[in-house]
Design a protein around this motif. Structure first.
Motif, PDB file in Angstrom:
ATOM      1  N   GLY A  27       0.798  -1.223   0.000  1.00 15.32           N
ATOM      2  CA  GLY A  27       0.000   0.000   0.000  1.00 15.32           C
ATOM      3  C   GLY A  27       0.828   1.269   0.000  1.00 15.32           C
ATOM      4  O   GLY A  27       0.317   2.343   0.310  1.00 15.32           O
ATOM      5  N   TYR A 116      -4.417  -1.707  -7.004  1.00 11.19           N
ATOM      6  CA  TYR A 116      -4.109  -1.987  -5.591  1.00 11.19           C
ATOM      7  C   TYR A 116      -4.708  -3.303  -5.118  1.00 11.19           C
ATOM      8  O   TYR A 116      -5.050  -3.450  -3.958  1.00 11.19           O
ATOM      9  CB  TYR A 116      -4.573  -0.815  -4.729  1.00 11.19           C
ATOM     10  CG  TYR A 116      -3.747   0.408  -4.981  1.00 11.19           C
ATOM     11  CD1 TYR A 116      -2.503   0.563  -4.355  1.00 11.19           C
ATOM     12  CD2 TYR A 116      -4.144   1.370  -5.893  1.00 11.19           C
ATOM     13  CE1 TYR A 116      -1.710   1.655  -4.622  1.00 11.19           C
ATOM     14  CE2 TYR A 116      -3.353   2.472  -6.168  1.00 11.19           C
ATOM     15  CZ  TYR A 116      -2.138   2.615  -5.529  1.00 11.19           C
ATOM     16  OH  TYR A 116      -1.344   3.686  -5.802  1.00 11.19           O
ATOM     17  N   ALA A 119      -2.635  -4.749  -2.363  1.00  5.18           N
ATOM     18  CA  ALA A 119      -2.880  -4.118  -1.058  1.00  5.18           C
ATOM     19  C   ALA A 119      -4.160  -4.680  -0.433  1.00  5.18           C
ATOM     20  O   ALA A 119      -4.213  -4.937   0.777  1.00  5.18           O
ATOM     21  CB  ALA A 119      -2.981  -2.603  -1.228  1.00  5.18           C
TER      22      ALA A 119
END
Lengths: 134, 381
Positions: A27, A116, A119
Motif C-alpha cells: 500500500g 491496488y 494491497a
C-alpha cells in the motif's frame, strides 16, 4: 480476544496493519480512505461500519460506527453481510473473488482500485492476524 | 463458488463459414492497418451472410491507447451494427471489445469496464473474434489491454460481458503469420498455460485446459517455425493457444505477466517476448510454493528439452525456438535497464498479475527477479 465487529477489533486491526511490512509495501503509494460495511444478516442483528484512513502503507485513523448518521465520507466502500465478512477473515473467501461472485460489493473509482489488488489482499491477510472471536 | 466462462468456439477446417449461419445484418469488422486488404479480412468478408452490410474499421495500431481504440466510435454509432467482428491479434480483438462495450453503453467510460461493474451489454449487438495470431487468447478472454496515453503503462480492462460470443479458430487465418510473430505469440500462450496452472485462482477447468494447451503447443511450435505451411501443426498451436486463453481467463495470470506488462509498456517490446523472458525466473521464484504443479508440467514438454527441473526445461525450450532468456538478449541495454528499474518495479507491483501469483511477491522480490532476468549482476543479484 476482540470480537468482530467491535471498536476493540478495529483498534487491534489498525495496529496489525501498521505492524505488517507486507501491507506497508503493497500500500506504499495508496492514498485514500475506505469504509467497510458489515451488513446485518441472520447471524448478526445490526449493520455496522469500519472507517479506515489509509495513506502510503499506514493506517492513520480507524473508527468503528454503529450508526450511519455521522460517518465520514470515504473514497471506497466495501460492503457485505456479516457471515461473508466472517468467511473473509477466516480466509474462506478471496476479497476479489468475493466481489466477482456477488458476496461483496465495492463502490468507488474503479480505475485506481485495480492497481491496488495486492494491497487489498494484504489487508485481508492482516485481518487474519487479529486473534478474532466471532 | 466460481465460474467457467467461454465463448462458443468454432474450430477446424473452413470454420469461418460459420459466420454465414449467423443472423448478421450490419457488421463492423475491426482490424489493423496491416490486415486491411489482406487475405484474412477478405475471407471473413466473403463468409458473411448474403446481404449483410459491413463497415471496416482498420485503424487499430499495435498496442493502442483508448483514444486510438475509439477513433471510429462516432462512425460506428451512425452505422448501427448488430455484430462486431474482430479480425487480428490481441490489439484488434481488444479494440473490438472496447468499441462493442462503448457502442452498447454510450454513457460509460472505458474505465468502467471492470469486473466490479455490471454493464448490461448485448442489447443491440454481439461480438465475434477471429484471431490471426496464435497466442494472445483474447478471443477467449474477458480482458482487454489499453496503453495509457502519455504514460509507459498498460491498463487492464476486464468484464465477463466483453467475452466474445463466438471465437472462430480457422487455421487459414494464421498460415501466413511471420516467424517472429508466430514465436512471440505462441510463447505468450505457453506463459498463459503455465501461469493459469499455478495461479491461486486455479481450478479443475483451468487445469485441464492448461495441460492440454501445453500438450498441443510445445511439440508443434518448433514444427511450425521450421515448416510455416504445416497446417496440422498450425492448427494444433492455434487451438492450444485458445485453450491457454480459456485457462488463464478462468483462473488468472501471474508474476511473469506483471513483469512482462511493465517491460513491454516501458520499452515497447512485443508482449510474448517479454512474458516469456521472465517465465523461467518466475518459475524459479515460485518453485517451492507449487513444486508438484511445475513437476507435472515438466512431464508435458518434449523429451528433447526436458531437464530435471522445470526452470531448466523452459530455458532449453525457449533456446530451441529462439526466445530470448535475458533482457540483454532481448536488446535492452544495461544503462537503460538500471535507469528504468524502479519504474519497472512500480509498474509490475501494481499489476493484478502479482495478486494471484503462486507466491506472494514484495517489491524487493520483484526487483530481485528483474535483476535475475536482466543477465547482469546488480546490487540486488
Amino acid at each position: 480476544m476482540p470480537k468482530f465487529p467491535s471498536r476493540e477489533w478495529v483498534e487491534e486491526y489498525s495496529k496489525k496493519l501498521n505492524e505488517n511490512p507486507a501491507y506497508r509495501d503493497a500500500g506504499r503509494t495508496w492514498e485514500g480512505d475506505i469504509l467497510f460495511v458489515v451488513e446485518k444478516d441472520q447471524a448478526f442483528p445490526k449493520t455496522v461500519y469500519i472507517y479506515l484512513d489509509l495513506y502510503h502503507g499506514e493506517c492513520r485513523r480507524a473508527e468503528y460506527y454503529e450508526s450511519a448518521e455521522q460517518l465520514p465520507k470515504a473514497a471506497y466502500t466495501y460492503r457485505g453481510p456479516y457471515t461473508n465478512w466472517r468467511r473473509l477473515i477466516n480466509r474462506e473467501i478471496d476479497p476479489i473473488q468475493g466481489i466477482l461472485t456477488g458476496k461483496f460489493k465495492l463502490e468507488g473509482p474503479m480505475m485506481q482500485i485495480m492497481r491496488y489488488t495486492r494491497a487489498a489482499k494484504e489487508m485481508v491477510n492482516t485481518a487474519t492476524m487479529v486473534n478474532t472471536e466471532f | 463458488m466460481w465460474f467457467f466462462r467461454s465463448p462458443e468456439v468454432v474450430f477446424g477446417d473452413d470454420s469461418l463459414s460459420y459466420l454465414g449461419s449467423l443472423e448478421i445484418r450490419r457488421a463492423v469488422i475491426v482490424t489493423d492497418r496491416f490486415l486491411k486488404d489482406s487475405e484474412p479480412v477478405n475471407l471473413v468478408v466473403s463468409n458473411l451472410p448474403e446481404g449483410a452490410e459491413r463497415m471496416v474499421v482498420a485503424d487499430v495500431p499495435p498496442e493502442p491507447t483508448y483514444r486510438e481504440m475509439t477513433a471510429s466510435l462516432d462512425r460506428i454509432r451512425s452505422f448501427e451494427p448488430d455484430w462486431f467482428i474482430a479480425v487480428g491479434g490481441g490489439s484488434s480483438i481488444d479494440t473490438a471489445k472496447v468499441l462493442f462495450a462503448l457502442y452498447e453503453r454510450p454513457d460509460i467510460s472505458v474505465y468502467d469496464i471492470t469486473p466490479l461493474v455490471r454493464l448490461n451489454l448485448r442489447r443491440k449487438s454481439r461480438l465475434a473474434a477471429v484471431p490471426t495470431t496464435s497466442g494472445t487468447g483474447s478471443e477467449c478472454s474477458w480482458a482487454a489491454v489499453v496503453s495509457v496515453e502519455g504514460e509507459r503503462r498498460k491498463h487492464e480492462l476486464a468484464s465477463k460481458e466483453i467475452l466474445p460470443d463466438v471465437a472462430i479458430l480457422d487455421p487459414r487465418m494464421v498460415v501466413g503469420l511471420p516467424r517472429e510473430q508466430t514465436r512471440n505469440t505462441a510463447v505468450d500462450a505457453v506463459v498463459h498455460a503455465v501461469e493459469a496452472y499455478t495461479s491461486t485462482w486455479r481450478n479443475p477447468f483451468s487445469d485441464a485446459l492448461a495441460e492440454k494447451a501445453l500438450q498441443l503447443i510445445t511439440p508443434n511450435l518448433p514444427v511450425v517455425l521450421a515448416e510455416p505451411g504445416n497446417i496440422a501443426s498450425r492448427e494444433a498451436v492455434h487451438i492450444g493457444a485458445s485453450m491457454a486463453g480459456l485457462a488463464f481467463s478462468n483462473s488468472q495470470i501471474g508474476l511473469a505477466h506483471a513483469l512482462g506488462h511493465a517491460l513491454g509498456a516501458y520499452f515497447k517490446l512485443p508482449h510474448g517476448k517479454c512474458v516469456g523472458l521472465f517465465l523461467p525466473y518466475v518459475v524459479s521464484y515460485n518453485y517451492q510454493a507449487v513444486k508438484e504443479r511445475y513437476d507435472r508440467l515438466n512431464t508435458i514438454f518434449p523429451d528433447k528439452v526436458r531437464a530435471e527441473g522445470f526452470t531448466e526445461t523452459l530455458k532449453n525450450y525457449f533456446r530451441e525456438i529462439g526466445q530470448p532468456l535475458t533482457l540483454e538478449e532481448a536488446g535492452v541495454g544495461r544503462g537503460e535497464f538500471t535507469q528504468s528499474l524502479e519504474e519497472l518495479v512500480r509498474l509490475a507491483s501494481e499489476d493484478t498479475g502479482v495478486t494471484m501469483n503462486a507466491r506472494d511477491a514484495s517489491t524487493e522480490d520483484i526487483r530481485r527477479v528483474l535483476w535475475e532476468a536482466s543477465g547482469w549482476r546488480g546490487d540486488g543479484a
